[in-house]
Enzyme design. Structure first.
Site, PDB file in Angstrom:
ATOM      1  N   SER A 146       0.843  -1.192   0.000  1.00 56.59           N
ATOM      2  CA  SER A 146       0.000   0.000   0.000  1.00 56.59           C
ATOM      3  C   SER A 146       0.877   1.241   0.000  1.00 56.59           C
ATOM      4  O   SER A 146       1.974   1.238   0.575  1.00 56.59           O
ATOM      5  CB  SER A 146      -0.894   0.013   1.246  1.00 56.59           C
ATOM      6  OG  SER A 146      -1.426   1.295   1.471  1.00 56.59           O
ATOM      7  N   TYR A 171      -1.886  -0.284  10.690  1.00 55.16           N
ATOM      8  CA  TYR A 171      -2.029  -0.821   9.334  1.00 55.16           C
ATOM      9  C   TYR A 171      -0.854  -0.394   8.453  1.00 55.16           C
ATOM     10  O   TYR A 171      -0.270  -1.212   7.732  1.00 55.16           O
ATOM     11  CB  TYR A 171      -3.343  -0.350   8.722  1.00 55.16           C
ATOM     12  CG  TYR A 171      -3.520  -0.781   7.291  1.00 55.16           C
ATOM     13  CD1 TYR A 171      -3.939  -2.069   6.981  1.00 55.16           C
ATOM     14  CD2 TYR A 171      -3.253   0.096   6.242  1.00 55.16           C
ATOM     15  CE1 TYR A 171      -4.089  -2.482   5.661  1.00 55.16           C
ATOM     16  CE2 TYR A 171      -3.405  -0.306   4.920  1.00 55.16           C
ATOM     17  CZ  TYR A 171      -3.817  -1.585   4.635  1.00 55.16           C
ATOM     18  OH  TYR A 171      -3.950  -1.979   3.329  1.00 55.16           O
TER      19      TYR A 171
END
Length: 273
Positions: A146, A171
């Protein structure tokens, strides 16, 4: 789509029950690959395979595999099943990802849940599947990362962020760890090439973390599958943003940090390996 360019190849796609993982499985099957479709539960795996067949995949191309990545023992059992039945594994797509919860949540293994599902499971799989990946001759590991990894930092003293928790920071740290560890998943001489990719902002279950709209999951999957195709030349350890090589977070280039992460990851997976 069926060009059979992957007809002699076997691919394991983790987190293939929905989103980018499911679309990746669909596209790989369209290229002729045998796809090991991983999901968290048997029901999810069966449903995913049913939808893949309805979308045009042949049933004999698809194999259901189940493991709950919040339990490292199940990751190890999954790897053992693959090793037993597939002496050569051409592609490992580490796509499984969990959104960090609102409050710090530890798995039964003692790890922050998104760190375990998004990174430690992939680390363990790459380790336990090294023999079949090496046996394939020209295998690839593709880690679905990501762009948030660039915003992250590794909290070395408190990797589970128990003392000061933020779901976005947790995350992002899991994605940074995955990106940093990519090259280490395929040691020199293994015959394996490992890369990571940001598939772009897509409309998946993780979208609430980003707070804005996303592209169809199929678009993100296309960026992932492109890196699986033999005609796509890739450099070991490279990070792709969509279809182009992009700079990683600086930590991914720091030798000391990479060694520190490898040691930490081995410690955290512990007895499961």
């Amino acid at each position: 789509m069926s060009d059979a360019v992957l007809s002699a190849r076997t691919a394991l796609v983790t987190g293939a029950s929905s989103g980018i993982g499911w679309e990746t499985a669909r596209l790989l099957a369209g290229h002729g690959a045998t796809v090991l479709v991983h999901a968290r539960t048997t029901a999810e795996a069966e449903a995913a395979v049913g939808r893949l067949v309805a979308a045009g995949a042949r049933r004999d191309q698809l194999v259901e595999l189940t493991a709950d990545f919040t339990r490292l023992s199940e990751v190890a059992v999954l790897a053992g099943t693959v090793v037993k039945h597939y002496p050569a594994l051409d592609l490992l797509v580490n796509n499984a990802a969990a959104m960090a919860p609102e409050r710090c949540t530890l798995t039964d293994d003692g790890n922050e849940v998104s760190l375990q599902v998004n990174f430690l499971a992939a680390h363990l799989l790459a380790k336990l599947l090294r023999a079949p990946l090496s046996a394939a001759g020209d295998a690839r590991i593709v880690n679905v990362s990501s762009s948030l990894h660039r915003t992250a930092s590794m909290n070395w003293s408190d990797p589970h962020r128990v003392k000061k928790y933020s779901r976005v920071a947790a995350y992002a740290q899991s994605q940074l760890a995955l990106t940093m560890a990519t090259a280490d998943m395929a040691p020199t001489g293994s015959g394996i090439t490992a890369v990571s990719v940001n598939p772009g902002l897509c409309d998946t279950a993780l979208l609430p973390l980003y707070g804005r709209g996303g592209a169809p999951a199929a678009e993100g999957a296309a960026a992932v599958v492109r890196l699986c195709l033999p005609e796509t030349v890739v450099a070991h350890g490279a990070y792709f943003d969509g279809g182009v090589i992009a700079p990683t977070a600086p930590a991914a280039q720091e030798e000391r940090s990479l060694k520190r992460l490898a040691k930490l990851a081995d410690q955290l997976v512990g007895q499961a390996s």
